[in-house]
Scaffold this active site. Structure first.
Site, PDB file in Angstrom:
ATOM      1  N   ASP A 157      15.946 -16.399 -41.300  1.00 19.88           N
ATOM      2  CA  ASP A 157      15.081 -16.560 -42.463  1.00 19.88           C
ATOM      3  C   ASP A 157      15.863 -17.346 -43.505  1.00 19.88           C
ATOM      4  O   ASP A 157      17.074 -17.195 -43.646  1.00 19.88           O
ATOM      5  CB  ASP A 157      14.592 -15.212 -43.007  1.00 19.88           C
ATOM      6  CG  ASP A 157      15.703 -14.275 -43.417  1.00 19.88           C
ATOM      7  OD1 ASP A 157      16.048 -14.223 -44.615  1.00 19.88           O
ATOM      8  OD2 ASP A 157      16.233 -13.575 -42.540  1.00 19.88           O
ATOM      9  N   GLU A 244      11.107  -4.666 -51.818  1.00 20.73           N
ATOM     10  CA  GLU A 244      12.423  -4.062 -51.979  1.00 20.73           C
ATOM     11  C   GLU A 244      12.723  -3.922 -53.462  1.00 20.73           C
ATOM     12  O   GLU A 244      11.987  -4.433 -54.314  1.00 20.73           O
ATOM     13  CB  GLU A 244      13.494  -4.913 -51.287  1.00 20.73           C
ATOM     14  CG  GLU A 244      13.506  -6.382 -51.721  1.00 20.73           C
ATOM     15  CD  GLU A 244      14.498  -7.210 -50.922  1.00 20.73           C
ATOM     16  OE1 GLU A 244      15.702  -6.882 -50.978  1.00 20.73           O
ATOM     17  OE2 GLU A 244      14.063  -8.166 -50.257  1.00 20.73           O
TER      18      GLU A 244
END
Length: 366
Positions: A157, A244
């Site tokens: 990523d 998150e």
């Protein structure tokens, strides 16, 4: 008179036999060639220009740049993209790849045998090609019996922090998929998103986009911002919502778990309706423990677990992607890069990206 007759007979004899004791062989050849018709000039055949260039030492293939692509829609940008300095590549000459080198992912459909190297043993041809990973890790971890290398399909990523990526090289190193940072909140676009989105696909990397969720922004506005900037490509991987804790955010208000899940649901419903694919939930251990444990059982998860196997950190959760390192090293990228694996086999992966297998079956839920 008699001498003239003899001379005529002698000349006639020489013409018939084509030779004489006093005749020079070179002169005879000249005499013969002068009487023969001159051949017509022929055109010299021009060697065809190779469709690709192959490095004799590395076996890497350079293809002609792809045309088209089109400019992004006017609403797709939130500021100018910084100037990009592409990696310089050495001049290549046509030739056969070195036998002990692995094939390079094709940038364009093959136009010659050089552009379509033989499929490596153990990998199926005709569908999305899977390359073995060659990544290294600056901070390797012993994950125990089940290690990342035991998984067949690896990926990465990326975001603006990886700079200008050489996607063809990264593909060859084992990046079979890539999740690309697209948006934050309701007004920020990663300045490298559209460049990475386009070049990853050109290099044959299966790619998807992810959104970093802001807890102080309205969920529907964040969904609209993502949809405004991320193309609806049926070939793309499902979109990702990254949830998150962010200690660097100016948003200090902490939502209750119920409110956090409610906002997530609004965002994910909007994306699923638009893209026709159920979003993937990316999360980290602390946020998962506080907000997600036991919830969203009907959604695929992408779990961050860089110190132990996910089964130890998320014992009750099946997953489709595992982010096992934030300190990966690879050719094609300057600096560190996040490394990931797909849960299933090569066959599972090929069926999943082709839409022939649901994530539940990949994660072992069915």
């Amino acid at each position: 008179m008699r001498s003239q007759v003899l001379s005529s007979l002698l000349v006639g004899c020489l013409v018939i036999t084509g030779c004489s004791a006093r005749t020079n062989p070179i002169e005879a050849l000249r005499l013969s060639s002068s009487s023969a018709p001159k051949p017509q000039p022929t055109q010299t055949a021009v060697a065809p220009t190779p469709a690709v260039a192959v490095d004799e030492q590395t076996g890497s293939i350079a293809a002609a740049p792809l045309s088209g692509g089109g400019a992004p829609e006017p609403l797709a940008w939130a500021g100018d993209t910084p100037s990009q300095s592409h990696f310089e590549s050495s001049t290549m000459t046509a030739g056969m790849p070195v036998p002990d080198q692995r094939p390079v992912a094709m940038l364009v459909p093959p136009t010659s045998p050089l552009a379509a190297p033989e499929q490596p043993a153990g990998r199926s041809a005709g569908r999305h090609r899977v390359y073995d990973q060659r990544f290294r890790d600056a901070k390797p971890i012993n994950f125990g019996k089940v290690k990342p290398k035991h998984h067949a399909v690896h990926g990465v990523d990326v975001s603006r922090w990886q700079g200008d990526i050489d996607w063809a090289t990264l593909r060859k190193q084992g990046a079979n998929f890539a999740y690309i940072k697209a948006t934050d909140g309701g007004d920020h676009l990663d300045p490298m998103f559209h460049t990475n989105w386009k070049r990853a696909k050109e290099a044959g990397v299966k790619r998807g986009a992810y959104h970093f969720f802001y807890w102080c922004r309205v969920a529907s506005q964040q969904a609209d911002w993502f949809i405004r900037n991320v193309p609806r490509d049926p070939d793309a991987l499902p979109p990702v919502i990254d949830v998150e804790y962010n200690g660097e955010s100016s948003c200090r208000f902490k939502l209750s778990p119920e409110k956090a899940r409610e906002k997530m649901q609004v965002f994910m419903d909007r994306l699923e309706q638009h893209y026709g694919k159920r979003p993937v939930i990316y999360t980290a251990p602390d946020f998962y423990k506080d907000n997600l444990r036991g919830h969203f059982r009907d959604y695929p998860f992408w779990l961050r677990s860089v110190a132990a196997h996910p089964s130890k950190i998320y014992p009750d959760r099946k997953w489709v992607f595992w982010q096992y390192s934030g300190s990966g090293l690879s050719q094609g990228v300057n600096g560190k890069i996040d490394l990931n694996v797909f849960y299933g086999s090569v066959s599972d992966w090929q069926n999943w990206v082709a839409g022939k297998k649901g994530w539940e079956r990949v994660a072992g839920l069915r």
